[in-house]
Design an enzyme around this catalytic site. Structure first.
Site, PDB file in Angstrom:
ATOM      1  N   ARG A 248     -35.519 -16.489  12.143  1.00  0.00           N
ATOM      2  CA  ARG A 248     -35.823 -17.436  13.227  1.00  0.00           C
ATOM      3  C   ARG A 248     -37.236 -18.031  13.137  1.00  0.00           C
ATOM      4  NH1 ARG A 248     -35.834 -16.787  18.030  1.00  0.00           N
ATOM      5  NH2 ARG A 248     -34.683 -18.664  18.509  1.00  0.00           N
TER       6      ARG A 248
ATOM      7  N   ARG B  18     -26.929 -15.580  23.240  1.00  0.00           N
ATOM      8  CA  ARG B  18     -28.331 -15.163  23.313  1.00  0.00           C
ATOM      9  C   ARG B  18     -28.696 -14.449  24.608  1.00  0.00           C
ATOM     10  NH1 ARG B  18     -32.412 -18.156  20.564  1.00  0.00           N
ATOM     11  NH2 ARG B  18     -30.927 -19.877  20.494  1.00  0.00           N
TER      12      ARG B  18
ATOM     13  N   TYR C 283     -29.212 -13.550  16.967  1.00  0.00           N
ATOM     14  CA  TYR C 283     -29.490 -14.349  15.771  1.00  0.00           C
ATOM     15  C   TYR C 283     -30.550 -13.693  14.886  1.00  0.00           C
ATOM     16  CZ  TYR C 283     -26.924 -17.542  18.753  1.00  0.00           C
ATOM     17  OH  TYR C 283     -25.977 -18.085  19.582  1.00  0.00           O
TER      18      TYR C 283
ATOM     19  N   CYS D  61     -40.642 -14.002  -1.457  1.00  0.00           N
ATOM     20  CA  CYS D  61     -41.489 -14.927  -2.220  1.00  0.00           C
ATOM     21  C   CYS D  61     -41.327 -16.362  -1.738  1.00  0.00           C
ATOM     22  CB  CYS D  61     -41.163 -14.796  -3.693  1.00  0.00           C
ATOM     23  SG  CYS D  61     -41.481 -13.130  -4.241  1.00  0.00           S
ATOM     24  N   GLU D  62     -41.751 -16.607  -0.542  1.00  0.00           N
ATOM     25  CA  GLU D  62     -41.712 -17.944   0.070  1.00  0.00           C
ATOM     26  C   GLU D  62     -42.861 -17.990   1.051  1.00  0.00           C
ATOM     27  OE1 GLU D  62     -38.989 -20.364   0.260  1.00  0.00           O
ATOM     28  OE2 GLU D  62     -37.449 -19.256  -0.819  1.00  0.00           O
TER      29      GLU D  62
ATOM     30  N   TYR E 281     -36.934 -22.026  12.533  1.00  0.00           N
ATOM     31  CA  TYR E 281     -37.157 -22.876  13.722  1.00  0.00           C
ATOM     32  C   TYR E 281     -38.603 -22.811  14.205  1.00  0.00           C
ATOM     33  CZ  TYR E 281     -32.210 -21.435  14.024  1.00  0.00           C
ATOM     34  OH  TYR E 281     -30.901 -21.112  13.756  1.00  0.00           O
TER      35      TYR E 281
HETATM   36  N1  LLP Z   1     -20.617 -21.557  21.945  1.00  0.00           N
HETATM   37  C1  LLP Z   1     -20.761 -22.317  20.849  1.00  0.00           C
HETATM   38  C2  LLP Z   1     -19.682 -23.233  20.485  1.00  0.00           C
HETATM   39  C3  LLP Z   1     -21.930 -22.230  20.067  1.00  0.00           C
HETATM   40  O1  LLP Z   1     -22.068 -22.998  18.993  1.00  0.00           O
HETATM   41  C4  LLP Z   1     -22.953 -21.313  20.444  1.00  0.00           C
HETATM   42  C5  LLP Z   1     -24.173 -21.185  19.654  1.00  0.00           C
HETATM   43  C6  LLP Z   1     -22.741 -20.524  21.587  1.00  0.00           C
HETATM   44  C7  LLP Z   1     -21.574 -20.675  22.319  1.00  0.00           C
HETATM   45  C8  LLP Z   1     -23.749 -19.499  22.065  1.00  0.00           C
HETATM   46  O2  LLP Z   1     -24.936 -20.090  22.450  1.00  0.00           O
HETATM   47  P1  LLP Z   1     -26.113 -19.192  23.087  1.00  0.00           P
HETATM   48  O3  LLP Z   1     -25.635 -18.706  24.431  1.00  0.00           O
HETATM   49  O4  LLP Z   1     -26.363 -18.081  22.154  1.00  0.00           O
HETATM   50  O5  LLP Z   1     -27.259 -20.114  23.177  1.00  0.00           O
HETATM   51  N2  LLP Z   1     -29.484 -19.484  15.370  1.00  0.00           N
HETATM   52  C9  LLP Z   1     -30.062 -20.188  16.487  1.00  0.00           C
HETATM   53  C10 LLP Z   1     -29.059 -20.407  17.596  1.00  0.00           C
HETATM   54  C11 LLP Z   1     -27.804 -21.130  17.139  1.00  0.00           C
HETATM   55  C12 LLP Z   1     -26.782 -21.293  18.237  1.00  0.00           C
HETATM   56  C13 LLP Z   1     -25.481 -21.757  17.669  1.00  0.00           C
HETATM   57  N3  LLP Z   1     -24.414 -21.897  18.615  1.00  0.00           N
HETATM   58  C14 LLP Z   1     -31.294 -19.432  16.964  1.00  0.00           C
HETATM   59  O6  LLP Z   1     -31.621 -18.401  16.407  1.00  0.00           O
HETATM   60  O7  LLP Z   1     -31.973 -19.881  17.877  1.00  0.00           O
END
Ligand code: LLP
Length: 417
Positions: free
Chosen positions: A315, A279, A375, A347-348, A319
């Protein structure tokens, strides 16, 4: 999103007019800034200058080939969670020796392929996975490099759906059990222990859970040292939060500096440091441009019905994530401001991009959902038989299509009557 600005009341990304991008490529449209992505990655990388390290971009955040290629050219490593992601990084020209493989359910085929191309490390999430890797490596006559993903039982203080480091989460091996699993791993003929890994959650805005997790991991590293097991790299995972609204994100350099102090305190100065940010590299590089199809006022409800929905950006629905929504035209003199629900075509009732947004909009206007680089597209679906939208990569002076809009034929590709 420092490259997004109004010029004479009209919204621009770098030098590119949002209206012109929408005209040329259509809407809904994802647009990402390559300059921003490079800047974020380089900032993280520079913070680790002088130490052996690897930034493994978590490709689940945004896996467009052009973005992966941009990062590969900078020397990035990659964190993957499926064979599909592995094939993507290879296709993008990345070095498999810089790939770490996370994920709780690695299949036989996935492990085999990862061994065949020679990845840097498997982040092993359970004892049975370790046994599976050993038996496949033995069959292929290869040595599998591994680290254990340790679940440190730390509250990341983030949304429960994106919290991964608590003992009741499915992720990793509990830190109480990890020492014994390392001892077992040492006995396995086709396994070589390289590292230790943890990832406690995503969108963290408080540094203390990172440091608490590090304490547990480093204690374990020292215990392992006593057992004669030398850890060569520590992977602190991803999780750095970004600013969607008014959050104060942790700077990658601050996180790095604090963790380096911890390494010194635990006498672990010489290990290689890995991170898996997703992210923080891409979220604020990207936006989703959408057009208002209709405006509907009913009782006290004001809807701006737009052409992008939860199928394009889930998102907010999943969430209740708040994402900034900017009008393409800064002021609309004579137009009444209402607290709009920005809703999509799906349609939700959960199909919304924002609620209670004070805006003046009319049919045909463009709106821009900010911070959608992470994401966004990767979580998009074809729900309601909507083709996936196009993606465009921009830099200071140019723009180009990096993914074509799907056609209707692509919707039923592979299906038979
Ligand atoms: N490493 C692992 C093992 C992970 O599961 C994840 C994210 C990351 C790294 C990267 O994390 P970041 O730096 O992006 O926070 N869909 C959700 C976020 C799900 C994150 C899943 N794992 C959202 O839109 O907020």
């Amino acid at each position: 999103m420092n490259f997004l600005h109004y010029q004479k009341g009209k919204l621009f990304a770098h030098q590119h007019s949002i209206t012109e991008l929408a005209q040329q490529y259509g809407t809904p449209l994802y647009v990402y800034s390559r300059d921003y992505i490079e800047q974020q990655w380089l900032e993280f990388d520079h913070a680790l200058k002088g130490r052996k390290h690897l930034i493994c971009y978590a490709i689940k955040a945004n896996s467009n080939l052009a973005i992966l290629n941009t990062l590969a050219k900078l020397g990035s490593g990659f964190d993957i969670v499926s064979q599909g992601e592995l094939e993507r990084v290879l296709k993008a020209g990345a070095d498999p020796k810089k790939v770490v493989f996370s994920g709780v359910a690695k299949s036989e085929a996935e492990i085999e392929r990862a061994l065949e191309v020679g990845i840097k490390c498997f982040n092993v999430e359970s004892e049975p996975e370790l046994e599976r890797i050993q038996s496949i490596a033995q069959r292929l006559n290869k040595i599998a490099p591994i680290s254990l993903r340790v679940n440190p039982d730390v509250d990341a203080k983030t949304h429960p759906y994106i919290s991964t480091g608590l003992r009741n989460n499915k992720f990793g091996i509990s830190y109480q059990l990890a020492r014994a699993v390392y001892q077992k791993a040492r006995e396995l003929s086709h396994i070589e222990i390289f590292g230790i890994d943890c990832h406690i959650g995503s969108q963290l805005t408080d540094i203390s859970p990172f440091l608490d997790a590090a304490d547990r991991i480093l204690t374990l590293v020292n215990q392992l040292k006593n057992d004669g097991i030398i850890i060569k790299h520590i992977d602190f995972g991803g999780g750095l939060g970004v600013c969607y609204d008014n959050e104060t994100p942790i700077k990658s350099s601050d996180l790095v500096n604090e963790l380096i102090k911890k390494l010194a305190a635990y006498d672990c100065d010489d290990v290689e440091i890995l991170f898996e940010p997703g992210r923080s590299i891409v979220a604020n590089s990207g936006m989703l441009i959408t057009r208002v199809e209709y405006v509907k006022h009913q009782d006290d409800n004001h809807f701006a019905i737009v052409d992008a929905g939860m199928n394009d950006l889930i998102r907010p629905a999943l969430y209740e994530a708040w994402m900034r929504i900017l009008p393409e035209q800064e002021d609309k003199p004579g137009q009444t401001i209402y607290p709009y629900s920005i809703v999509g075509p799906i349609c939700e009732s959960s199909d919304f991009l924002g609620k209670d947004r004070e805006l003046a909009v009319e049919q045909g206007d463009l709106l821009v959902v900010c911070s959608a680089g992470a994401y966004g597209f990767t979580m998009a679906s074809n729900y309601n038989s909507k083709p996936k939208v196009a993606e465009v990569l921009i830099d200071e002076t140019s723009h180009r299509l990096v993914r074509k809009r799907e056609t209707f034929e692509m919707l039923w590709q592979g299906e038979t009557i």
